[in-house]
Design a protein around this motif. Structure first.
Motif, mmCIF file in Angstrom:
data_model
loop_
_atom_site.group_PDB
_atom_site.id
_atom_site.type_symbol
_atom_site.label_atom_id
_atom_site.label_comp_id
_atom_site.label_asym_id
_atom_site.label_seq_id
_atom_site.Cartn_x
_atom_site.Cartn_y
_atom_site.Cartn_z
ATOM 1 N N PRO A 18 84.620 68.062 34.546
ATOM 2 C CA PRO A 18 84.281 69.459 34.843
ATOM 3 C C PRO A 18 83.053 69.471 35.758
ATOM 4 N N LEU A 19 82.963 70.496 36.593
ATOM 5 C CA LEU A 19 81.824 70.635 37.489
ATOM 6 C C LEU A 19 81.135 71.967 37.239
ATOM 7 N N THR A 20 79.855 72.030 37.588
ATOM 8 C CA THR A 20 79.098 73.268 37.471
ATOM 9 C C THR A 20 78.862 73.868 38.855
ATOM 10 N N VAL A 21 78.650 75.181 38.880
ATOM 11 C CA VAL A 21 78.358 75.911 40.112
ATOM 12 C C VAL A 21 77.048 76.656 39.904
ATOM 13 N N TYR A 22 76.105 76.498 40.829
ATOM 14 C CA TYR A 22 74.851 77.248 40.722
ATOM 15 C C TYR A 22 74.204 77.415 42.083
ATOM 16 N N GLY A 23 73.213 78.281 42.152
ATOM 17 C CA GLY A 23 72.476 78.499 43.378
ATOM 18 C C GLY A 23 71.118 77.834 43.301
ATOM 19 N N ALA A 24 70.569 77.472 44.453
ATOM 20 C CA ALA A 24 69.259 76.825 44.508
ATOM 21 C C ALA A 24 68.569 77.192 45.814
ATOM 22 N N ASP A 25 67.243 77.289 45.766
ATOM 23 C CA ASP A 25 66.479 77.566 46.982
ATOM 24 C C ASP A 25 66.057 76.289 47.691
ATOM 25 N N GLU A 26 66.180 75.171 46.992
ATOM 26 C CA GLU A 26 65.901 73.858 47.580
ATOM 27 C C GLU A 26 67.101 72.951 47.362
ATOM 28 N N ILE A 27 67.320 72.012 48.270
ATOM 29 C CA ILE A 27 68.422 71.059 48.117
ATOM 30 C C ILE A 27 68.112 70.120 46.956
ATOM 31 N N PRO A 28 68.999 70.018 45.972
ATOM 32 C CA PRO A 28 68.744 69.118 44.842
ATOM 33 C C PRO A 28 68.616 67.667 45.294
ATOM 34 N N ALA A 29 67.779 66.917 44.621
ATOM 35 C CA ALA A 29 67.590 65.507 44.944
ATOM 36 C C ALA A 29 68.912 64.763 44.867
ATOM 37 N N GLY A 30 69.217 64.006 45.910
ATOM 38 C CA GLY A 30 70.423 63.185 45.926
ATOM 39 C C GLY A 30 71.684 63.910 46.345
ATOM 40 N N ALA A 31 71.613 65.226 46.500
ATOM 41 C CA ALA A 31 72.806 65.988 46.877
ATOM 42 C C ALA A 31 73.162 65.755 48.347
ATOM 43 N N VAL A 32 74.438 65.899 48.667
ATOM 44 C CA VAL A 32 74.911 65.710 50.041
ATOM 45 C C VAL A 32 75.605 66.981 50.513
ATOM 46 N N PRO A 33 75.654 67.216 51.831
ATOM 47 C CA PRO A 33 76.334 68.420 52.337
ATOM 48 C C PRO A 33 77.786 68.469 51.880
ATOM 49 N N MET A 34 78.213 69.616 51.435
ATOM 50 C CA MET A 34 79.554 69.765 50.876
ATOM 51 C C MET A 34 80.633 69.342 51.869
ATOM 52 N N CYS A 35 80.455 69.711 53.127
ATOM 53 C CA CYS A 35 81.495 69.435 54.114
ATOM 54 C C CYS A 35 81.371 68.045 54.732
ATOM 55 N N SER A 36 80.453 67.237 54.217
ATOM 56 C CA SER A 36 80.458 65.820 54.590
ATOM 57 C C SER A 36 81.530 65.077 53.810
ATOM 58 N N ILE A 37 82.041 65.698 52.745
ATOM 59 C CA ILE A 37 83.115 65.102 51.945
ATOM 60 C C ILE A 37 84.462 65.448 52.553
ATOM 61 N N ASP A 38 84.631 66.720 52.922
ATOM 62 C CA ASP A 38 85.856 67.160 53.577
ATOM 63 C C ASP A 38 85.619 68.517 54.210
ATOM 64 N N THR A 39 86.341 68.787 55.291
ATOM 65 C CA THR A 39 86.238 70.094 55.944
ATOM 66 C C THR A 39 86.587 71.216 54.988
ATOM 67 N N CYS A 40 87.586 70.993 54.144
ATOM 68 C CA CYS A 40 87.995 71.974 53.141
ATOM 69 C C CYS A 40 87.066 71.864 51.936
ATOM 70 N N VAL A 41 86.338 72.921 51.655
ATOM 71 C CA VAL A 41 85.400 72.921 50.533
ATOM 72 C C VAL A 41 86.111 72.649 49.210
ATOM 73 N N ALA A 42 87.248 73.303 48.989
ATOM 74 C CA ALA A 42 87.970 73.132 47.725
ATOM 75 C C ALA A 42 88.427 71.689 47.541
ATOM 76 N N LYS A 43 88.912 71.077 48.609
ATOM 77 C CA LYS A 43 89.332 69.687 48.530
ATOM 78 C C LYS A 43 88.149 68.786 48.215
ATOM 79 N N GLY A 44 87.009 69.052 48.840
ATOM 80 C CA GLY A 44 85.808 68.275 48.558
ATOM 81 C C GLY A 44 85.371 68.402 47.113
ATOM 82 N N ILE A 45 85.522 69.596 46.543
ATOM 83 C CA ILE A 45 85.164 69.811 45.141
ATOM 84 C C ILE A 45 86.065 68.993 44.223
ATOM 85 N N LEU A 46 87.360 69.007 44.487
ATOM 86 C CA LEU A 46 88.278 68.205 43.681
ATOM 87 C C LEU A 46 87.947 66.724 43.801
#
Length: 254
Positions: A18-46
C-alpha cells in the motif's frame, strides 16, 4: 500509519505495498521526481508499489518535466488543455490530428461532467506518494492506495461497509484517468469529492496495456483507512478467515 498499513495488507491479503498520498512544502529526503519513473503518473505509482527499491515519489510545478499533460491538470498543477474535451470524446482536427479516445459521447457531455468535480487543488507545494516505511513523523497523510486482485478488493470493500448504513454511498467507481482514481479522488483534491467514500478502479481503458488484467486499485481516504484498522478484529476477516480467504475452493471456471 504502520498499524493501518498492516491492517490493509491483512484485510486484503495484499502482496503489493500500500502507498500513502500527502502534500509537502519541501521535497522529502531521498524522494525522486514522479515522472522520472514513467511519463504516466499512475503507472509510476504502480511500479513504486511493486518495487521496494523505488523511493518516495514527488511532483510539483518545478518537476513536471516528462509528465503526461493530463496528469499535470488532474493533480492540480496546470489548467486543462482547451482541446481535452474533444480528445476524450470525438476528436478535433486542431489537436493531435483529430485523434480521440471516445471515452465520452460528446465534448458537451465531458464539460458538464467536469463541472461536477469542481476545482482541483494539491495539498502542498509538492504531492508525494510514499511507502509507509519512507514516511517522516510530520507527514500529513491524505489517503492510501491499495492494489489487489478481485478477491482482495471484494474483501476490502466488504470491510468498508462494516459500519455503513446506506448500502449505496460508500464505494464509488468514478469516471476519470487512473491517476484520479489513485490520487485525486481519495485525497479529496477535487473540490466536490464526496466525504465518506472510497474509490475503486481505474475505469480508464487507456491504461489496460500496463495495468494487470486481474488487478484493481482502491483509493482510501485516511479517515476511512483508520476505520478499517479499528474494525478489522471484529470483522469477518478476523472472525471467519476461511470465508474471507478459503483454503479450499470450487473451480467452476477452467
Amino acid at each position: 500509519m504502520k498499524n493501518i498499513e498492516e491492517s490493509l495488507i491483512r484485510a486484503g491479503n495484499l502482496n503489493v505495498n500500500p502507498l500513502t498520498v500527502y502534500g509537502a512544502d519541501e521535497i522529502p529526503a531521498g524522494a525522486v521526481p514522479m515522472c522520472s519513473i514513467d511519463t504516466c503518473v499512475a503507472k509510476g505509482i504502480l511500479m513504486a508499489a511493486l518495487d521496494d527499491n523505488i523511493p518516495a515519489l514527488y511532483i510539483g510545478k518545478d518537476s513536471l518535466k516528462g509528465c503526461c499533460l493530463g496528469a499535470m491538470s488532474w493533480l492540480g498543477f496546470v489548467e486543462p488543455n482547451k482541446y481535452i474535451k474533444y480528445f476524450v470524446s470525438t476528436g478535433h482536427d486542431k489537436f493531435r490530428k483529430g485523434e480521440a479516445e471516445y471515452l465520452k459521447a460528446s465534448p458537451e457531455i465531458f464539460e458538464k461532467w467536469k463541472e461536477y468535480l469542481g476545482e482541483i487543488n494539491t495539498p502542498g507545494k509538492y504531492l508525494v506518494i510514499s511507502k509507509v516505511s519512507d514516511l517522516s513523523a510530520d507527514s500529513d497523510i491524505k489517503s492510501f492506495v491499495c492494489f489487489g486482485n478481485g478477491e482482495s478488493i471484494r474483501n476490502l470493500s466488504s470491510l468498508i461497509h462494516f459500519r455503513s448504513i446506506n448500502p449505496f454511498n460508500v464505494i464509488s467507481m468514478p469516471m476519470g484517468p487512473a491517476c484520479a482514481t489513485l490520487v485525486t479522488y481519495p485525497a479529496r483534491m477535487a473540490e466536490n469529492t464526496p466525504k465518506g467514500m472510497v474509490f475503486v478502479g481505474p475505469v480508464d481503458p487507456t491504461g489496460n496495456s500496463w495495468f494487470p488484467a486481474d488487478y484493481m486499485a482502491m483509493g482510501i481516504p485516511l479517515d476511512m483507512a483508520i476505520k478499517i484498522n479499528e474494525d478489522l478484529e471484529n470483522s469477518f476477516v478476523n472472525k471467519r478467515p476461511n470465508i474471507a480467504y478459503p483454503k479450499q475452493r470450487e473451480h467452476i471456471i477452467d
